[in-house]
Design a protein around this motif. Structure first.
Motif, mmCIF file in Angstrom:
data_model
loop_
_atom_site.group_PDB
_atom_site.id
_atom_site.type_symbol
_atom_site.label_atom_id
_atom_site.label_comp_id
_atom_site.label_asym_id
_atom_site.label_seq_id
_atom_site.Cartn_x
_atom_site.Cartn_y
_atom_site.Cartn_z
ATOM 1 N N SER A 286 17.308 62.865 50.481
ATOM 2 C CA SER A 286 17.487 61.610 51.195
ATOM 3 C C SER A 286 16.135 60.910 51.211
ATOM 4 O O SER A 286 15.104 61.531 50.922
ATOM 5 C CB SER A 286 17.992 61.874 52.620
ATOM 6 O OG SER A 286 18.256 60.676 53.309
ATOM 7 N N GLN A 287 16.117 59.625 51.525
ATOM 8 C CA GLN A 287 14.853 58.895 51.544
ATOM 9 C C GLN A 287 14.298 58.864 52.962
ATOM 10 O O GLN A 287 14.867 58.245 53.859
ATOM 11 C CB GLN A 287 15.040 57.466 51.026
ATOM 12 C CG GLN A 287 13.705 56.737 50.837
ATOM 13 C CD GLN A 287 13.871 55.347 50.274
ATOM 14 O OE1 GLN A 287 14.488 54.491 50.911
ATOM 15 N NE2 GLN A 287 13.306 55.099 49.099
ATOM 16 N N ALA B 239 8.594 58.139 51.997
ATOM 17 C CA ALA B 239 9.103 57.741 50.680
ATOM 18 C C ALA B 239 9.541 56.283 50.685
ATOM 19 O O ALA B 239 9.319 55.549 49.714
ATOM 20 C CB ALA B 239 10.257 58.651 50.274
ATOM 21 N N ALA B 240 10.149 55.825 51.780
ATOM 22 C CA ALA B 240 10.612 54.440 51.852
ATOM 23 C C ALA B 240 9.437 53.469 51.852
ATOM 24 O O ALA B 240 9.478 52.418 51.190
ATOM 25 C CB ALA B 240 11.461 54.239 53.107
ATOM 26 N N VAL C 100 12.751 63.197 50.520
ATOM 27 C CA VAL C 100 12.714 62.387 49.305
ATOM 28 C C VAL C 100 14.065 62.513 48.615
ATOM 29 O O VAL C 100 14.756 63.528 48.731
ATOM 30 C CB VAL C 100 11.589 62.818 48.341
ATOM 31 C CG1 VAL C 100 10.230 62.517 48.930
ATOM 32 C CG2 VAL C 100 11.704 64.299 47.999
ATOM 33 N N SER C 101 14.439 61.469 47.904
ATOM 34 C CA SER C 101 15.720 61.436 47.215
ATOM 35 C C SER C 101 15.515 61.627 45.730
ATOM 36 O O SER C 101 14.589 61.063 45.137
ATOM 37 C CB SER C 101 16.436 60.107 47.485
ATOM 38 O OG SER C 101 17.626 60.024 46.738
ATOM 39 N N ASN C 102 16.406 62.416 45.141
ATOM 40 C CA ASN C 102 16.345 62.629 43.702
ATOM 41 C C ASN C 102 17.358 61.769 42.959
ATOM 42 O O ASN C 102 17.625 61.987 41.789
ATOM 43 C CB ASN C 102 16.593 64.105 43.376
ATOM 44 C CG ASN C 102 16.198 64.439 41.956
ATOM 45 O OD1 ASN C 102 15.084 64.164 41.535
ATOM 46 N ND2 ASN C 102 17.119 65.015 41.211
ATOM 47 N N CYS D 258 20.547 60.872 58.341
ATOM 48 C CA CYS D 258 19.616 60.221 57.423
ATOM 49 C C CYS D 258 18.862 59.143 58.189
ATOM 50 O O CYS D 258 19.266 58.723 59.281
ATOM 51 C CB CYS D 258 20.324 59.621 56.207
ATOM 52 S SG CYS D 258 21.390 58.215 56.575
ATOM 53 N N ASP E 297 7.928 53.313 48.451
ATOM 54 C CA ASP E 297 8.817 52.655 47.491
ATOM 55 C C ASP E 297 8.934 51.158 47.743
ATOM 56 O O ASP E 297 8.926 50.352 46.803
ATOM 57 C CB ASP E 297 10.203 53.310 47.562
ATOM 58 C CG ASP E 297 11.171 52.711 46.557
ATOM 59 O OD1 ASP E 297 10.730 52.327 45.448
ATOM 60 O OD2 ASP E 297 12.375 52.620 46.867
ATOM 61 N N ASN F 11 21.165 54.864 51.638
ATOM 62 C CA ASN F 11 20.641 56.199 51.879
ATOM 63 C C ASN F 11 21.804 57.108 52.191
ATOM 64 O O ASN F 11 22.901 56.636 52.550
ATOM 65 C CB ASN F 11 19.624 56.200 53.018
ATOM 66 C CG ASN F 11 18.625 57.342 52.910
ATOM 67 O OD1 ASN F 11 18.668 58.138 51.978
ATOM 68 N ND2 ASN F 11 17.715 57.439 53.868
#
Length: 491
Positions: free
Chosen positions: A284-285, A289-290, A264-266, A475, A293, A205
């Protein structure tokens, strides 16, 4: 000579389309009908303090309860998590002759099943046990490895169904003849499979930079107001800018936590902006989002069933899923109001049948079997798991997630995990959920604030104003996300 008083006496109020201070009017100070202006001769009863109609408006505190904050000196944090110990595969296919199966193999890997292993092959609830007699190297696209076996209880594995697909298999042991060795001692038909080498799964991350500021002119900073300000951090007085600065700081502190939850991460590509090309801010995640995922998502907990009726079955489904993961004994539930009530109803229904085998344990809350029940339960035990429940204000506040209502809560495992830190080069223990912020001997970016301008004690520019700046770079690290559960609503 006589006085000319036409148009200026006696005094009158001239209406205007907007409420503003005019030579011919007065500023209205309330909405009371009749005499509600400063032109009236009677002094109103003035409440100087603001009414706190929304209570404590801050939302932060969730991450402080479940995690920790630690410094780092890099643009990226990388950690490794253990894979499963035992060998198992899904999506297998029974081949012709019913004495071999094709096992799907990931790119860059080979089949971990070895000659001599005893395996269980299942098609639904129908199972066949066998001993592996041959393993071929993986090939083809998609890559598969053919595993040949000798069945124990029947001549072949025809009980699984001819050319059956979607089979599952796992290794439960091995068997060898007396005096066996060499090629028979568990090796495969291809080189390099005398032993199973463990692999690590890496995750990473990156921190994001958060900024905000508040600015007030020198004139406004030195002007007293008639409202006594009082904020959540204890700021008080009759200077209105104190309230504005304090609320900016409190809002920024909430953003620090909300960003770690919602970010959220792109990826590495960046966000394509038609006007500016590639935007380097890749995000960032965050927590949600984590979990979506790498964790578990449960939709519509308790559904529309009667109170307590649907929740227990749904909760037991979650427990079975936890059994397949880390089976961490203690977990914390941070829930929306409705989901918290669903849990209370569920436990109350269980206590209503105390004599039955489904009765709840009384060990984690202050109730006894012969006492009147407190239906606001904060902790309970089900199966081999302990759960501690609390409301999460972020999910209830109507200016944040409470405005949408799509997230019902999150289950967070308690305790710490052991991971391999790539930077330190050793195994370390960390809370499953924790913040990493940028810091070094030169600069600590956990939560920076500084003042510039020419007001408020700062003399750094010719700007007749005070600017208060806020900055943080951080993060969230969500380790072992397979043990987290996100409760979502789809209806």
């Amino acid at each position: 000579m006589a006085f000319n008083t036409s148009g200026s006496f006696p005094a009158t109020l001239i209406p205007h389309q907007t409420q503003m201070t005019l030579q011919s009017n007065y500023l209205q100070f309330d909405s009371a009908a009749g005499g509600g202006t400063f032109a009236q001769q009677y002094l109103p009863e003035l409440y100087e303090a603001e009414v706190e109609r929304y209570g404590n408006r801050t939302l932060s505190g969730f991450l402080r309860m479940v995690g920790a904050e630690m410094p780092m000196t890099s643009d990226q944090v990388i950690w490794s998590e253990q894979n499963r110990l035992h060998v198992s595969y899904e999506g297998c296919t029974l081949l012709g002759g019913n004495l071999s199966i094709s096992v799907p193999i990931e790119a860059g890997k080979e089949c971990a099943i070895k000659i001599g292993n005893t395996i269980l092959i299942a098609n639904g609830l129908t199972t066949v046990k066998a001993r592996v007699s041959g393993v071929a190297a993986a090939g083809g696209a998609p890559r598969v490895s053919d595993v040949t076996f000798e069945t124990y209880e029947a001549a072949t594995a025809v009980a699984l169904g001819a050319a059956a697909t979607g089979l599952k298999t796992f290794v439960y042991g091995s068997e060898f003849a007396k005096g066996s060795g060499g090629a028979d001692a568990g090796t495969s038909n291809y080189a390099g499979m005398d032993s199973i080498e463990p692999t690590l799964t890496q995750f990473s991350n990156k921190p994001i930079i958060l900024r905000d500021k508040f600015q007030v002119s020198g004139s406004d900073a030195s002007q007293i107001g008639w409202v006594e300000v009082a904020t959540e951090d204890g700021t008080s007085g009759y200077l209105w800018y104190l309230k504005a600065e304090s609320e900016t700081r409190l809002r920024f502190e909430d953003y620090l936590e909300m960003s770690m939850v919602e970010a959220v991460s792109n990826g590495a590509a960046g966000v394509v902006n038609p006007g500016n090309g590639v935007d380097p801010n890749n995000g960032s995640q965050g927590l949600f989002a984590a979990i979506e995922d790498r964790g578990n998502v449960y939709n519509d907990f308790a559904g529309a069933a009667a109170p307590g009726a649907g929740a227990l079955g749904d909760f037991d489904t979650i427990l079975k899923q936890l059994d397949t993961q880390g089976a961490i004994e203690e977990n914390m539930l941070f829930l929306s109001r409705q989901t918290a009530l669903d849990f209370d109803d569920m436990i109350a229904a269980m206590n209503g049948s105390y004599a039955s085998t489904q009765a709840a344990s009384y060990g984690l809350f202050d109730n006894e079997a012969d006492m009147a029940l407190n239906f606001g339960f904060s902790g309970f035990r089900r199966g081999s798991y302990d759960f501690y429940k609390t409301d999460w204000k972020y999910l209830n506040d109507f200016s944040t997630r409470g405005l949408i209502g799509d997230i019902d809560g999150v289950m967070v495992p308690a305790g710490t995990s052991t991971v391999y830190d790539q930077v330190m080069g050793q195994n370390i223990r960390r809370p499953f959920l924790h913040i990493r912020y940028r810091a070094s001997e030169a600069d600590d970016r956990r939560m920076k604030s500084w003042i510039n301008g020419s007001v408020g004690g700062a003399y750094t520019s010719d700007l007749d104003a005070m600017t208060v700046n806020f900055l943080s770079e951080r993060c969230l690290v969500t380790q072992a996300a397979n043990n987290f559960v996100l409760f979502k609503s789809t209806v």
